[in-house]
Design an enzyme around this catalytic site. Structure first.
Site, PDB file in Angstrom:
ATOM      1  N   HIS A 157       0.836  -1.215   0.000  1.00  0.00           N
ATOM      2  CA  HIS A 157       0.000   0.000   0.000  1.00  0.00           C
ATOM      3  C   HIS A 157       0.865   1.257   0.000  1.00  0.00           C
ATOM      4  O   HIS A 157       1.865   1.363   0.690  1.00  0.00           O
ATOM      5  CB  HIS A 157      -1.038  -0.003   1.122  1.00  0.00           C
ATOM      6  N   ASP A 163       6.256   0.531   6.628  1.00  0.00           N
ATOM      7  CA  ASP A 163       4.791   0.456   6.487  1.00  0.00           C
ATOM      8  C   ASP A 163       4.320   1.584   5.589  1.00  0.00           C
ATOM      9  O   ASP A 163       4.017   2.661   6.058  1.00  0.00           O
ATOM     10  CB  ASP A 163       4.149   0.538   7.870  1.00  0.00           C
ATOM     11  N   GLU A 215      -4.823   1.994   2.764  1.00  0.00           N
ATOM     12  CA  GLU A 215      -4.907   0.854   3.675  1.00  0.00           C
ATOM     13  C   GLU A 215      -5.082   1.324   5.109  1.00  0.00           C
ATOM     14  O   GLU A 215      -5.852   0.765   5.871  1.00  0.00           O
ATOM     15  CB  GLU A 215      -3.636  -0.014   3.568  1.00  0.00           C
TER      16      GLU A 215
END
Lengths: 460, 460
Positions: free
Chosen positions: A283, A295, A329
């Site tokens: 993502h 992340d 996300e």
């Protein structure tokens, strides 16, 4: 013990029926994938750009728009068969000025500042902030037992720590995260005016961890912050000495109208079964406080690397391989949801979808949600994957963005890297490029490419 | 292949009928070891002290003496059956003032400073340093082919990089390290006046990596330094443009007389077979430039943790378990050699010796040098170890300090952590406490304790 040996025997039989020479050919091809990744890999420099030149990229932000255009251009450069954007409306939440929290009237430590960060989606406090007594609970159950009388007008402090005995830190996260996701609305239903959650972290430090909350329809929306784990321990300690201390909280967030954004998709057309699609993705959005490195910048560049390597190695897949950079996300899953909807509307046949969203750490294996037959087929490839540290093939579910494709019939999967360091930096200002090790990142991309290669060659 | 797998399954069934309940008991005990390590572990704080309060501790230095006394006191605190020091004379080499290197007459980049560090054991340059032309080679073979005429009076620059395609970085190290260990004397035999070696590193950065060299008896001793990998690439590039550039080197080291030092040993006496000894260890000395965190502070504190946990869990081993902090692994192996000699002189029966000297990273398995029967026995414990990520059980040799015990009949072993990050910081100023992750360190200690538990319970 018996069942694991039986497993092994089954894998052996499949391997035999597959044929020794095919095995050997696969083994050589996979070796070449790792060679390419480790000597000509492009993902690390791509990640440097995404994280340090664009940075944190929350849905709806200018940085998210920059990331979309960057991903599109990067995939255009690779000479894929098709690169395109898929429209998706995303939520637009802004943190505003940095949050603040003070313990205002502790006798022991007056006006002690503690490190907090607003949970993603939190409503703001009133203009000058709010000040209230604090009631500490370890769980939603404990909160319920306190009831309205003891919660009304107060700030609820959820203080349950990670259970460090879990070997995979994702399980410790899973065992604590209800405090963050559901805590604010459960507290609000009992009349609380604010919520403080111990950061979802495996480390004891000063870094607060943000992350999404989910306001219930039937509860007032109250402001909610995460406190660093050291801050949480301090607050617990002070509350023991001085139960009527107060906390002052200021959150400056705001909600704005939804924004048009995009999933970014690159595709290599299948040479034999172009109608069968395999997705590999990550993502593109991230929280705003860090650089969105582990992340999930790493998942994006690893996915692009899978396609780049196919071109570089002059490998023509039988099936259509798509790299998808999903949008949103972190606070909505709108990109993943939209992708599956459109796939269904167009009657596209997705056989598998693999996401990397556990960080760019050293490879451990793959997790999936697949039929037993598909799972057994992938387990039968273990001898090809084990030389690269890929031992853990489990049925523990797929990545969040690809999970909606399960309903379309796809086997949904997640790349599983080593989990020990992830939740120290997850959703913090410390999720930055310097935390990513180049070889670990490249081994992850190669591992994904190896599985995609096998699924493309043999189908599922 | 089919029949052998069938056989294997049958063996599995027999194993089940023999000891399902023992297996279950072992599984529970091992789970408790990990719980203890992850919730009450002491190794991380011990490591903080060793690395940040004592620091780098090269054999013969005051810091090495401090480390000996610290290790003795730490093990005394644990209430072991016996804690003692084993005398060992160690070499005493001092780096002196920081080394310097300049490219003095490159047309492109005059007086360019490059980052170097003297190899451990290097003789100094003459008082004001030495200045000479540079001849670059990729290997000892290439050096031989150049011959005396092209090497005489020059500085030899060994520039072969790590082969990044190795999945385990130790193999890349093994494939490059002859340049450091043998390069200086091989160059000296051909009349070279100095040696520069590309740092043994998997990263491209400015950090030079020291490490031991081995002067041959039949060659003049010439000064030798390692250059950072970025420095090496720069030097290669400048040499291509300007073959007669010169390098100025200054090394200020000196050799002093041997010093009395110690292996530090802590012991829990066996309850049933006290004469059978199992060693778990690490090495207490380190290079002087960093804090000796991953090399090998982590191995020392993990080994002490194995014994501490036995006491904390009230576990009484059948066999005698010794934690040994070896002295002088880095530049002499005198501690490991002495330990094996004394064991032989006293006719002690060592059945196994496990060292941790690959860094405090996430566990991957164990490597060993053992008889096929012992190896198969340890492989049969895989189902008990795999839940903790311990999949790689190989016959790739034991740790350096325990290897001399092989001649005494012990199975010698090494704990194998993930290797991706080790050679970025190995032997550099960056091998510091902050590079160690607490959970990874603790999982390593627990993994060692699990194997020691099984070897103690079942023998070898």
């Amino acid at each position: 013990m018996f069942s694991s040996f039986k497993h092994f025997a089954l894998a052996g039989m499949l391997a035999v029926s597959l044929g020794a020479s095919a095995q050997n050919q696969d083994s050589l091809h996979i070796r070449k994938i790792y060679d390419e990744a480790l000597t000509n890999g492009k993902s690390y420099e791509q990640l440097r750009y995404l994280t340090t030149r664009i940075g944190g990229r929350l849905s709806g932000s200018p940085q998210a728009a920059a990331a979309v255009e960057w991903a599109r251009q990067e995939m255009e450069k690779m000479g894929l068969d098709r690169v395109y954007l898929q429209e998706v409306m995303v939520p637009h939440w802004q943190r505003g000025e940095k949050e603040e929290a003070y313990i205002v009237n502790s006798k022991i430590s007056p006006n002690q500042k503690v490190n907090v960060i607003a949970l993603g989606g939190s409503v703001p406090t009133p203009g000058q902030g709010l000040t209230a007594e604090v009631v500490e609970v370890k769980s939603l159950d404990e909160l319920q037992k306190l009831g309205k009388r003891k919660v009304q007008g107060k700030i609820v402090f959820f203080s349950r720590a990670f259970d460090q005995t879990h070997i995979r830190t994702g399980q410790a996260y899973g065992g604590a995260v209800d405090q963050r996701s559901k805590g604010p609305s459960e507290a609000a239903k009992l009349g609380a005016v604010g919520v403080v959650v111990r950061s979802m972290s495996s480390a004891l430090d000063d870094e607060p961890h943000t992350g999404g909350l989910r306001y219930a329809e039937d509860a007032p929306k109250i402001p909610a912050v995460a406190i660093s784990t050291k801050g949480a321990e301090l607050l617990s300690k002070l509350l023991k000495e001085d139960a009527d201390l107060k906390l002052h909280l200021k959150v400056n967030s705001r909600w704005l109208p939804d924004v048009l954004s995009y999933n970014v998709i690159g595709e290599i057309k299948g040479s034999e079964r172009p109608d069968e699609i395999i997705v590999v993705g990550g993502h593109l959005d991230s929280w705003d406080n860090g650089q969105g490195a582990h992340d999930d910048g790493t998942g994006c560049v690893q996915s692009m690397e899978v396609l780049r390597m196919m071109r570089a190695m002059n490998y023509k897949p039988k099936r259509t391989i798509r790299a998808v950079m999903f949008m949103n996300e972190e606070n909505g899953l709108r990109g993943g949801t939209k992708y599956a909807q459109e796939a269904k509307a167009k009657n596209e046949k997705h056989i598998a979808a693999l996401e990397s969203d556990g960080g760019g750490f050293t490879p451990r294996g793959f997790s999936m949600d697949a039929t037993p037959a598909v799972y057994q087929k992938i387990v039968s490839w273990k001898p090809l994957l084990a030389p690269y540290g890929l031992h853990d093939i489990t049925q523990d579910g797929g990545g969040a963005d690809v999970t909606p494709l399960r309903a379309n019939g796809a086997a949904v999967m997640e790349f599983v890297p080593d989990s020990q360091r992830y939740f120290e930096i997850h959703h913090t200002a410390a999720d930055t490029f310097d935390k990513v090790n180049q070889r670990e990142l490249e081994l992850g991309g190669a591992s994904m490419a190896a599985l995609i290669y096998l699924m493309d060659k043999y189908g599922l």
